[in-house]
Design an enzyme around this catalytic site. Structure first.
Site, PDB file in Angstrom:
ATOM      1  N   ASP A  20      -3.615  -5.281 -17.566  1.00 44.96           N
ATOM      2  CA  ASP A  20      -2.707  -4.138 -17.727  1.00 44.96           C
ATOM      3  C   ASP A  20      -2.779  -3.537 -19.125  1.00 44.96           C
ATOM      4  OD1 ASP A  20      -1.837  -4.448 -15.065  1.00 44.96           O
ATOM      5  OD2 ASP A  20      -0.496  -6.056 -15.680  1.00 44.96           O
ATOM      6  N   GLU A  23       6.046   6.001  -9.296  1.00 53.51           N
ATOM      7  CA  GLU A  23       4.613   5.687  -9.207  1.00 53.51           C
ATOM      8  C   GLU A  23       3.902   6.626  -8.247  1.00 53.51           C
ATOM      9  OE1 GLU A  23       4.048   0.951 -10.032  1.00 53.51           O
ATOM     10  OE2 GLU A  23       4.478   1.562  -7.997  1.00 53.51           O
ATOM     11  N   GLY A  73       0.792  -1.228   0.000  1.00 52.58           N
ATOM     12  CA  GLY A  73       0.000   0.000   0.000  1.00 52.58           C
ATOM     13  C   GLY A  73       0.824   1.277   0.000  1.00 52.58           C
ATOM     14  N   ASN A 113       1.518   3.026  -2.558  1.00 52.59           N
ATOM     15  CA  ASN A 113       0.810   3.967  -3.435  1.00 52.59           C
ATOM     16  C   ASN A 113      -0.442   4.513  -2.763  1.00 52.59           C
ATOM     17  OD1 ASN A 113       2.127   4.190  -6.246  1.00 52.59           O
ATOM     18  ND2 ASN A 113       2.330   2.029  -5.679  1.00 52.59           N
ATOM     19  N   LEU A 138     -10.163  -8.039 -12.709  1.00 49.23           N
ATOM     20  CA  LEU A 138     -11.572  -7.707 -12.522  1.00 49.23           C
ATOM     21  C   LEU A 138     -12.348  -8.018 -13.801  1.00 49.23           C
ATOM     22  CD1 LEU A 138     -11.130  -4.348 -10.624  1.00 49.23           C
ATOM     23  CD2 LEU A 138     -11.941  -6.515  -9.676  1.00 49.23           C
ATOM     24  N   MET A 189      -4.351  -7.331  -6.867  1.00 51.45           N
ATOM     25  CA  MET A 189      -3.752  -8.429  -7.630  1.00 51.45           C
ATOM     26  C   MET A 189      -4.766  -9.384  -8.259  1.00 51.45           C
ATOM     27  SD  MET A 189      -0.713  -7.539  -7.600  1.00 51.45           S
ATOM     28  CE  MET A 189       0.196  -8.937  -8.258  1.00 51.45           C
ATOM     29  N   HIS A 227       0.493   0.334 -13.205  1.00 56.00           N
ATOM     30  CA  HIS A 227       1.285  -0.853 -13.560  1.00 56.00           C
ATOM     31  C   HIS A 227       2.751  -0.458 -13.731  1.00 56.00           C
ATOM     32  CE1 HIS A 227       2.172  -4.807 -14.974  1.00 56.00           C
ATOM     33  NE2 HIS A 227       2.677  -4.345 -16.100  1.00 56.00           N
TER      34      HIS A 227
HETATM   35  C1  GRF Z   1       2.922  -1.213  -7.664  1.00 58.31           C
HETATM   36  O1  GRF Z   1       4.198  -1.405  -8.203  1.00 58.31           O
HETATM   37  C2  GRF Z   1       1.886  -1.201  -8.755  1.00 58.31           C
HETATM   38  O2  GRF Z   1       2.349  -0.694  -9.971  1.00 58.31           O
HETATM   39  C3  GRF Z   1       1.559  -2.663  -8.911  1.00 58.31           C
HETATM   40  O3  GRF Z   1       1.599  -3.159  -7.598  1.00 58.31           O
HETATM   41  C4  GRF Z   1       2.511  -2.395  -6.812  1.00 58.31           C
HETATM   42  C5  GRF Z   1       1.827  -1.991  -5.555  1.00 58.31           C
HETATM   43  O4  GRF Z   1       2.733  -1.455  -4.607  1.00 58.31           O
HETATM   44  N1  GRF Z   1       0.293  -2.833  -9.585  1.00 58.31           N
HETATM   45  P1  GRF Z   1       2.180  -0.842  -3.247  1.00 58.31           P
HETATM   46  O5  GRF Z   1       1.305  -1.890  -2.584  1.00 58.31           O
HETATM   47  O6  GRF Z   1       1.395   0.392  -3.592  1.00 58.31           O
HETATM   48  O7  GRF Z   1       3.383  -0.531  -2.434  1.00 58.31           O
END
Ligand code: GRF
Length: 200
Positions: free
Chosen positions: A155, A184, A13, A15, A98, A95, A114
């Protein structure tokens, strides 16, 4: 304009944390109304709790154990997310793929992040796939993309933003992942804020 956002996660998490921090300091004009995880141990759930955001745990296993279909799981997920009336659904490390059973509830409203450029390295191993391609001399950079999720393709979908990320000699999964995540965090906040401003 302040939008409502549901964030779906499966893991760390970081992000999600970037979104939480950006809401807190006014860079993101949004209200995160719920964080959903398919994994109970996802640290992102703890991040959400600390920020006072409602959390929901929606595991697939009970559906599998009861021979219930993936469509039923997705329909229940859509109902759950709809309780929080999000303008946007952000997949931040979610993960599961959907299906349309979920996506039709949120047309042009589901955003995925992604760690690769469009058309390159779809799936859960994008960073390792990029490192392997680098080792074969095929590429010297990878990237990050943010896109809308129109259908079940993995993706893929209309691209909202991309940024390239160099692969340095000697990079390991950890060093490259750290570089990718830092990008990101910024790109996700900027892109979601732009969606909100454009009111698409
Ligand atoms: C990120 O690298 C995103 O691009 C991918 O999963 C990862 C999630 O990282 N889909 P986090 O859980 O936000 O640290």
């Amino acid at each position: 304009m302040t939008a409502t956002i549901a964030v779906l996660i499966s893991g760390n998490g970081s992000n999600l944390q970037a979104l939480i921090d950006a809401v807190a300091d006014g860079r993101l004009h949004a209200w995160i109304t719920v964080v959903v995880s398919n994994r109970k141990a996802a640290f992102g759930l703890e991040r959400a709790r600390r920020a006072g955001i409602p959390v929901r745990y929606h595991p697939l296993k009970p559906y599998r154990d009861a021979n219930r279909s993936r469509a039923e799981y997705d329909a229940a997920l859509a109902d759950l997310v709809n309780e929080y009336a999000p303008d946007w659904v952000v997949l931040a490390g979610w993960m599961h793929i959907l299906s349309d059973t979920f996506l039709r509830h949120f047309p042009n409203r589901v955003v995925n992040l992604h760690p690769a450029l469009p058309g390159q390295f779809p799936g859960a191993h994008a960073i390792d796939d990029a490192l392997a391609a680098r080792a074969r001399g095929e590429i010297d950079h990878t990237g990050v993309m943010i896109h809308l999720v129109p259908d079940e393709r993995v993706d893929e979908g209309p691209v909202l933003a991309t940024q390239t990320v160099p692969i340095h000699p000697g990079d390991t999964h950890e060093t490259l992942a750290d570089r990718i995540h830092a990008i990101e965090h910024q790109l996700l906040v900027d892109t979601v804020q732009k969606l909100i401003e454009d009111g698409q």
